[in-house]
Design an enzyme around this catalytic site. Structure first.
Site, PDB file in Angstrom:
ATOM      1  N   ASP A  63       0.842  -1.206   0.000  1.00 30.37           N
ATOM      2  CA  ASP A  63       0.000   0.000   0.000  1.00 30.37           C
ATOM      3  C   ASP A  63       0.876   1.254   0.000  1.00 30.37           C
ATOM      4  OD1 ASP A  63      -2.167   1.684   0.210  1.00 30.37           O
ATOM      5  OD2 ASP A  63      -2.475   1.334   2.352  1.00 30.37           O
ATOM      6  N   LYS A  65       0.382   3.791  -2.388  1.00 31.35           N
ATOM      7  CA  LYS A  65      -0.461   4.885  -2.920  1.00 31.35           C
ATOM      8  C   LYS A  65       0.256   5.799  -3.918  1.00 31.35           C
ATOM      9  CE  LYS A  65      -3.621   5.151   1.054  1.00 31.35           C
ATOM     10  NZ  LYS A  65      -2.979   4.213   2.007  1.00 31.35           N
ATOM     11  N   ASP A  68       1.519  10.100  -9.524  1.00 28.56           N
ATOM     12  CA  ASP A  68       2.578  10.836 -10.235  1.00 28.56           C
ATOM     13  C   ASP A  68       2.212  10.855 -11.715  1.00 28.56           C
ATOM     14  OD1 ASP A  68       5.164  11.947 -10.925  1.00 28.56           O
ATOM     15  OD2 ASP A  68       5.952  11.062  -9.085  1.00 28.56           O
TER      16      ASP A  68
HETATM   17  O1  C5P Z   1      -4.890  -0.684  13.001  1.00 33.04           O
HETATM   18  P1  C5P Z   1      -5.992  -0.508  11.985  1.00 33.04           P
HETATM   19  O2  C5P Z   1      -6.887  -1.748  11.847  1.00 33.04           O
HETATM   20  O3  C5P Z   1      -6.784   0.755  12.190  1.00 33.04           O
HETATM   21  O4  C5P Z   1      -5.212  -0.381  10.604  1.00 33.04           O
HETATM   22  C1  C5P Z   1      -5.869  -0.157   9.412  1.00 33.04           C
HETATM   23  C2  C5P Z   1      -4.888  -0.063   8.279  1.00 33.04           C
HETATM   24  O5  C5P Z   1      -5.598   0.340   7.118  1.00 33.04           O
HETATM   25  C3  C5P Z   1      -3.796   0.972   8.504  1.00 33.04           C
HETATM   26  O6  C5P Z   1      -2.625   0.492   7.852  1.00 33.04           O
HETATM   27  C4  C5P Z   1      -4.318   2.210   7.820  1.00 33.04           C
HETATM   28  O7  C5P Z   1      -3.302   3.037   7.325  1.00 33.04           O
HETATM   29  C5  C5P Z   1      -5.103   1.597   6.662  1.00 33.04           C
HETATM   30  N1  C5P Z   1      -6.173   2.444   6.125  1.00 33.04           N
HETATM   31  C6  C5P Z   1      -7.238   2.935   6.873  1.00 33.04           C
HETATM   32  N2  C5P Z   1      -8.213   3.707   6.305  1.00 33.04           N
HETATM   33  C7  C5P Z   1      -8.151   3.993   5.022  1.00 33.04           C
HETATM   34  C8  C5P Z   1      -7.097   3.511   4.240  1.00 33.04           C
HETATM   35  C9  C5P Z   1      -6.115   2.734   4.824  1.00 33.04           C
HETATM   36  O8  C5P Z   1      -7.312   2.645   8.063  1.00 33.04           O
HETATM   37  N3  C5P Z   1      -9.116   4.690   4.466  1.00 33.04           N
END
Ligand code: C5P
Length: 244
Positions: A63, A65, A68
């Site tokens: 991930d 993202k 560019d």
């Molecule tokens: O610890 P947690 O379950 O909150 O982690 C969720 C993961 O998903 C993290 O790596 C976070 O950066 C990612 N994420 C998110 N919401 C988004 C996109 C990605 O929580 N909209």
């Protein structure tokens, strides 16, 4: 209970050192096949760790993202695909040409692995509310309108799916043919941490999630393996009830 992986759970390795990630992977053992590697771990540990996990048979959602010019994104997704990861992310805001270039890069790089890397588009970051979108100057200020607009663009460009919050899954599934990778998952009773619009694994699956991303509720649990197995069982039950 036999664990099906119809809706794979990607465990987010949000740690700052390769050894910490290895410890999580070792602790979860056979219970976890799917992992998410984000910017923090990628910058701390490098692509070598991604290759190491792929060599162990782990399936990786990288991930990073990308956003560019098309030529740069094509080259970046080609290199990501060479690592043999299952998924990579790009910002849909990069536009249709960039999204098409991301697909071309993956196709060029996949010849080096086993050819299965899929592109996921990030639409509107869940940290953005109406005021943020107005300040950026987007035509629509409603995040949902932008999510749908960008998801439609991503579909036209041929990407596999989008990353979206549990609250957008049903809308995406009803209006597009895209797969949905869904973070913001909290098992019933777990701390929400900083997730403001979280949902349970069953809610997300009922809404049509194709894949889930779960970080802290597994990695920081007193018994991470048990926590992951409980989530997988909850998903299985929700799928059975959905099919019944
Ligand atoms: O610890 P947690 O379950 O909150 O982690 C969720 C993961 O998903 C993290 O790596 C976070 O950066 C990612 N994420 C998110 N919401 C988004 C996109 C990605 O929580 N909209």
């Amino acid at each position: 209970m036999e664990i099906s992986q119809q809706v794979p759970v990607f465990v987010a390795l949000d740690v700052d050192h390769a050894d910490k990630a290895r410890l999580v992977v070792q602790t979860l053992g056979d219970a976890a096949t799917y992992y998410k590697v984000g910017l923090e771990l990628f910058l701390a540990a490098g692509s070598g760790l991604v290759s190491e996990l792929v060599d162990q048979g782990k399936r990786i959602f990288l991930d990073l993202k990308f956003h560019d010019i098309p030529n740069t994104v094509r080259a970046a997704t080609r290199e990501a695909a060479k690592l043999g990861v299952d998924f990579i992310t790009v910002h849909a805001l990069g536009g249709k040409d960039m999204l098409v270039a991301a697909q071309e890069g993956v196709q060029a790089g996949s010849g080096f692995a086993d050819g299965h890397t899929k592109v996921l588009a990030v639409t509107i970051l869940t940290s953005h509310a109406v005021a943020d979108l107005a300040a950026i100057g987007l035509k629509f200020h409603d995040p949902k309108e932008n999510v749908l607009n960008l998801a439609t663009l991503a579909e036209q460009a041929g990407v596999h799916g989008v990353v979206c919050s549990p609250h957008e899954v049903a809308m995406i599934r009803a209006n597009t043919g895209l797969a949905a990778m869904v973070p913001g998952i909290r098992p019933t009773g777990a701390s929400a941490n900083d997730q403001k619009r979280a949902a349970t694994p069953s809610d997300a699956v009922r809404a049509g999630a194709s894949y889930l991303v779960v970080g802290r509720p597994v990695v920081q649990a007193p018994d991470p393996k048990q926590a992951l197995l409980a989530i997988q069982e909850e998903i299985d039950l929700a799928l059975k009830l959905k099919e019944a």
